[in-house]
Design a protein around this motif. Structure first.
Motif, PDB file in Angstrom:
ATOM      1  N   ILE A   1       0.739  -1.347   0.161  1.00  0.00           N
ATOM      2  CA  ILE A   1       0.015  -0.200   0.036  1.00  0.00           C
ATOM      3  C   ILE A   1       0.847   1.283  -0.166  1.00  0.00           C
ATOM      4  O   ILE A   1       1.839   1.129   0.385  1.00  0.00           O
ATOM      5  N   ILE A   2       0.110   2.298  -0.434  1.00  0.00           N
ATOM      6  CA  ILE A   2       1.048   3.649  -0.199  1.00  0.00           C
ATOM      7  C   ILE A   2       0.879   4.219   1.245  1.00  0.00           C
ATOM      8  O   ILE A   2      -0.072   3.820   2.021  1.00  0.00           O
ATOM      9  N   ASP A   3       1.837   4.917   1.872  1.00  0.00           N
ATOM     10  CA  ASP A   3       2.058   5.101   3.204  1.00  0.00           C
ATOM     11  C   ASP A   3       2.035   4.032   4.003  1.00  0.00           C
ATOM     12  O   ASP A   3       1.225   4.083   4.894  1.00  0.00           O
ATOM     13  N   PRO A   4       2.603   3.003   3.949  1.00  0.00           N
ATOM     14  CA  PRO A   4       2.439   2.099   4.789  1.00  0.00           C
ATOM     15  C   PRO A   4       3.086   2.173   6.383  1.00  0.00           C
ATOM     16  O   PRO A   4       3.862   3.311   6.409  1.00  0.00           O
ATOM     17  N   PRO A   5       2.377   1.677   7.229  1.00  0.00           N
ATOM     18  CA  PRO A   5       2.940   2.034   8.543  1.00  0.00           C
ATOM     19  C   PRO A   5       4.255   1.898   8.905  1.00  0.00           C
ATOM     20  O   PRO A   5       4.962   0.911   8.507  1.00  0.00           O
ATOM     21  N   ALA A   6       4.784   2.503   9.639  1.00  0.00           N
ATOM     22  CA  ALA A   6       6.291   2.384  10.034  1.00  0.00           C
ATOM     23  C   ALA A   6       6.691   1.150  10.546  1.00  0.00           C
ATOM     24  O   ALA A   6       5.663   0.556  11.495  1.00  0.00           O
ATOM     25  N   PRO A   7       7.775   0.159  10.130  1.00  0.00           N
ATOM     26  CA  PRO A   7       7.741  -0.727  11.133  1.00  0.00           C
ATOM     27  C   PRO A   7       8.191  -0.577  12.454  1.00  0.00           C
ATOM     28  O   PRO A   7       8.742   0.528  13.076  1.00  0.00           O
ATOM     29  N   LYS A   8       8.072  -1.529  13.183  1.00  0.00           N
ATOM     30  CA  LYS A   8       8.299  -1.547  14.941  1.00  0.00           C
ATOM     31  C   LYS A   8       9.406  -2.726  15.098  1.00  0.00           C
ATOM     32  O   LYS A   8       9.474  -3.557  14.242  1.00  0.00           O
ATOM     33  N   THR A   9      10.288  -2.511  16.130  1.00  0.00           N
ATOM     34  CA  THR A   9      11.338  -3.398  16.469  1.00  0.00           C
ATOM     35  C   THR A   9      10.576  -4.482  17.146  1.00  0.00           C
ATOM     36  O   THR A   9       9.417  -4.459  17.816  1.00  0.00           O
ATOM     37  N   ILE A  10      11.014  -5.563  17.498  1.00  0.00           N
ATOM     38  CA  ILE A  10      10.594  -6.814  18.214  1.00  0.00           C
ATOM     39  C   ILE A  10      10.336  -6.296  19.593  1.00  0.00           C
ATOM     40  O   ILE A  10       9.183  -6.667  20.070  1.00  0.00           O
ATOM     41  N   LEU A  11      11.197  -5.480  20.183  1.00  0.00           N
ATOM     42  CA  LEU A  11      11.009  -4.875  21.448  1.00  0.00           C
ATOM     43  C   LEU A  11       9.758  -4.151  21.570  1.00  0.00           C
ATOM     44  O   LEU A  11       9.070  -4.030  22.883  1.00  0.00           O
ATOM     45  N   GLU A  12       9.244  -3.386  20.618  1.00  0.00           N
ATOM     46  CA  GLU A  12       8.002  -2.793  20.553  1.00  0.00           C
ATOM     47  C   GLU A  12       6.714  -3.782  20.725  1.00  0.00           C
ATOM     48  O   GLU A  12       5.590  -3.104  21.178  1.00  0.00           O
ATOM     49  N   VAL A  13       6.868  -4.936  20.266  1.00  0.00           N
ATOM     50  CA  VAL A  13       5.678  -5.761  20.032  1.00  0.00           C
ATOM     51  C   VAL A  13       5.766  -6.986  20.913  1.00  0.00           C
ATOM     52  O   VAL A  13       4.779  -7.669  21.090  1.00  0.00           O
ATOM     53  N   VAL A  14       6.672  -7.127  21.791  1.00  0.00           N
ATOM     54  CA  VAL A  14       7.274  -8.398  22.404  1.00  0.00           C
ATOM     55  C   VAL A  14       6.082  -8.507  23.729  1.00  0.00           C
ATOM     56  O   VAL A  14       5.781  -9.687  24.203  1.00  0.00           O
ATOM     57  N   GLU A  15       5.655  -7.559  24.240  1.00  0.00           N
ATOM     58  CA  GLU A  15       4.706  -7.457  25.365  1.00  0.00           C
ATOM     59  C   GLU A  15       3.354  -7.266  25.231  1.00  0.00           C
ATOM     60  O   GLU A  15       2.311  -7.318  25.928  1.00  0.00           O
TER      61      GLU A  15
END
Length: 205
Positions: A169-183
């Motif tokens: 898609i256009i303007d995809p959401p910024a990637p997150k690090t694993i540390l941002e999703v692990v919890e």
């Protein structure tokens, strides 16, 4: 029969076990293009660098690490940030049980949580089993580096396979690090679901 497979995030204490799994792929095969087995300290540094951004999962059997999968950076330039590479290794005696598929499925679900869109796998050719496995996981061949690696007195090709995790898609959401999703609840659900699938794997010793 035993039913003791499980998957979790890697910990520093797993370094030697993971390196022991990886070593034969260096010394006895062209699957890895390394010539020498890295030192424990060097390998620990690799893991530490990778796990600051991407997931690294280990699979255990009877509390012993018998396989692992991880994602890593595809390229450094900013425009590549939605792309990652993937790697999977299993110890001898644990192939053809369906473990790699379950581990890869979990890895890719986590990458989706991180907003990664493209996943790439490089396969030294020929490797029919790996090629067929990746195609069964919905990877498709995008190109081949001809004679790109020299090992064991022979030049080797590498085929590059791509998996699309979501739409471009256009303007995809910024990637997150694993540390941002692990919890997150979603991350914990991914590991839970993978462990449920692993509970159905049977191995005869």
């Amino acid at each position: 029969m035993n039913n003791n497979f499980s998957v979790r995030l890697i910990s520093p204490e797993d370094t030697s076990s993971v390196l022991a799994i990886y070593a034969p792929y260096i010394t006895d095969a062209v699957i890895s293009f390394e010539y020498e087995v890295p030192s424990l300290n060097e390998f620990a540094e690799r893991i530490s660098t990778t796990t600051g951004e991407y997931p690294w999962l280990v699979c255990e059997y009877d509390n012993q690490v018998i396989g692992y999968v991880y994602a890593s950076k595809h390229r450094a330039r900013t425009a590549y940030q939605w792309s990652a590479e993937c790697t999977a290794y299993l110890a001898a005696g644990f192939h053809r049980l369906g473990l790699a598929r379950i581990l890869y499925d979990a890895l890719f679900e986590i990458l989706k949580l991180q907003n990664i869109i493209n996943v790439y796998a490089g396969i030294t050719l020929p490797n029919t089993k790996s090629e067929e496995f990746h195609k069964a996981m919905n990877f498709y061949l995008i190109g081949t580096n001809k004679n790109v690696g020299y090992k064991f007195n022979k030049w080797h090709d590498v085929g590059w396979f791509q998996l699309d995790l979501s739409e471009h898609i256009i303007d995809p959401p910024a990637p997150k690090t694993i540390l941002e999703v692990v919890e997150t609840v979603e991350f914990k659900a991914v590991l839970h679901n993978a462990n449920v699938k692993l509970s159905n794997i049977r191995r005869i010793d």
